[in-house]
Scaffold this motif. Structure first.
Motif, short mmCIF file in Angstrom:
data_model
loop_
_atom_site.label_atom_id
_atom_site.label_comp_id
_atom_site.label_asym_id
_atom_site.label_seq_id
_atom_site.Cartn_x
_atom_site.Cartn_y
_atom_site.Cartn_z
N TRP A 211 4.14 24.71 -49.42
CA TRP A 211 4.87 23.57 -49.76
C TRP A 211 5.63 23.51 -51.21
O TRP A 211 6.61 23.21 -51.59
CB TRP A 211 4.35 22.22 -49.50
N TRP B 156 3.77 21.27 -44.85
CA TRP B 156 3.29 20.63 -46.16
C TRP B 156 1.82 20.54 -46.23
O TRP B 156 1.42 20.25 -47.39
CB TRP B 156 3.80 19.30 -46.21
N ASN C 239 12.82 18.41 -43.18
CA ASN C 239 11.70 19.67 -43.16
C ASN C 239 12.30 20.85 -42.35
O ASN C 239 11.90 21.87 -42.68
CB ASN C 239 10.54 18.93 -42.46
N GLN D 154 6.96 13.21 -47.52
CA GLN D 154 6.44 14.46 -47.89
C GLN D 154 7.46 15.33 -48.89
O GLN D 154 7.21 15.97 -49.64
CB GLN D 154 5.71 15.16 -46.98
#
Length: 328
Positions: free
Chosen positions: A159, A153, A107, A60
């Motif tokens: 995001w 996300w 992340n 992602q």
């Protein structure tokens, strides 16, 4: 730049990881491909081949950055389709990749719990950015224990902030490419905005009493907040959490009360708990169908539409919309 909490469970592997990281760092000046060293940074901060070597944990991050960075970046994602980042353990190959990077994006927010020591150690020699931690704390979701939901996300606006922070780091590494990165970011963010409008419109047309999203674990809180869905995850924020019989019974009761027509499995999660919910609802007179497979902690395969961030998000929206608006 990197400020995650480190859990005690990661300590056993730390000595080995530290040794591997030291070896990787020592070899990083040798040049080579993605599996080898990154080479010495040039005057603009890029690797010897002219491209910034980026390593990310999840796709992602990797896929949008590869689009925004174009040919000026070389992006490697450690975690592929079907991989659960909550349980992921860094391999020897991963450590070599991390050691060859010019910059590392994860992340954060405790998603990659078993890699925290590795990030802390390698952050001593190169930039490591936890992109989720660029988001203001008051915009993050927490559970009843106070743990932060790391699945940011699934809120397109959040995001954008996370990816924007990553792009700013790329600009620092290669100032000559700053305008190129900024223009590509604007174009990509415009597509994200279009996707959000499409998703909001579709979910608004789902009958209100059916706007319940039931999945195996609690990965869709931001998605639900953005799109007005009540989200029920049988597990907690992490797939390490246990699923109790009371969780299943409570979920069945909600489905029966609201006459929700479908529940969903996730590509990176065992479907057995969702199958138990379907069977339990049937015993109470409600035929709940399997609405389809959603992508939560991992995206689809490379070369597929679902292997892109925009395609993955659109797939989830379409799958949920079709299942919740179908016949009971």
């Amino acid at each position: 730049m990197f400020k995650q909490r480190i859990s005690k469970s990661t300590g056993r592997a730390f000595a080995l990881l530290a040794a591997m990281l030291m070896l990787a760092a020592c070899g990083s000046g040798a040049g080579g491909g993605a599996e080898g060293g990154a080479g010495s940074a040039g005057a603009d901060g890029s690797g010897a081949d002219g491209a910034i070597r980026v390593v990310t944990t999840i796709a992602q991050i990797a896929e949008p950055i590869s689009v925004i960075g174009g040919g000026r970046v070389q992006v490697t994602s450690l975690m592929g389709p079907g991989v659960d980042p909550h349980l992921y353990q860094a391999s020897q190959s991963d450590i070599r990749k991390l050691g060859s990077a010019d910059i590392i994006f994860c992340n954060g927010l405790h998603l990659e719990a078993n890699m925290l020591r590795a990030f802390e150690e390698i952050g001593k020699s190169r930039p490591v950015l936890a992109v989720g931690e660029a988001i203001a704390e008051d915009r993050l979701l927490t559970d009843e224990t106070g743990a932060v939901d790391p699945h940011v996300w699934f809120d397109i606006d959040l995001w954008k902030e996370a990816l924007g922070a990553a792009v700013e780091e790329l600009k620092k590494l290669s100032p000559d490419d700053a305008e190129f990165f900024e223009a590509n970011k604007r174009d990509y963010f415009a597509k994200m905005d279009e996707l959000k409008e499409e998703a909001v419109r579709k979910m608004a047309s789902v009958p209100e009493k059916r706007r319940v999203l039931v999945t195996a674990h609690d990965a869709f809180g931001y998605f639900g907040r953005m799109l007005g869905l009540e989200v029920v995850g049988l597990q907690g924020l992490s797939t390490e959490d246990e699923i109790g019989l009371s969780d299943i019974e409570r979920t069945i009761g909600l489905l029966v009360e609201r006459r929700v027509p479908a529940v969903f499995v996730e590509s990176s999660i065992n479907p057995k708990s969702i199958e138990a919910v379907i069977e339990g609802a049937k015993e109470r007179g409600l035929n709940v169908r399997l609405g389809g497979e959603l992508f939560s902690d991992a995206m689809g395969g490379a070369g597929t539409e679902e292997g892109t961030y925009l395609g993955m998000f659109r797939h989830n929206v379409d799958t949920i919309y079709e299942a919740l608006t179908g016949e009971e």
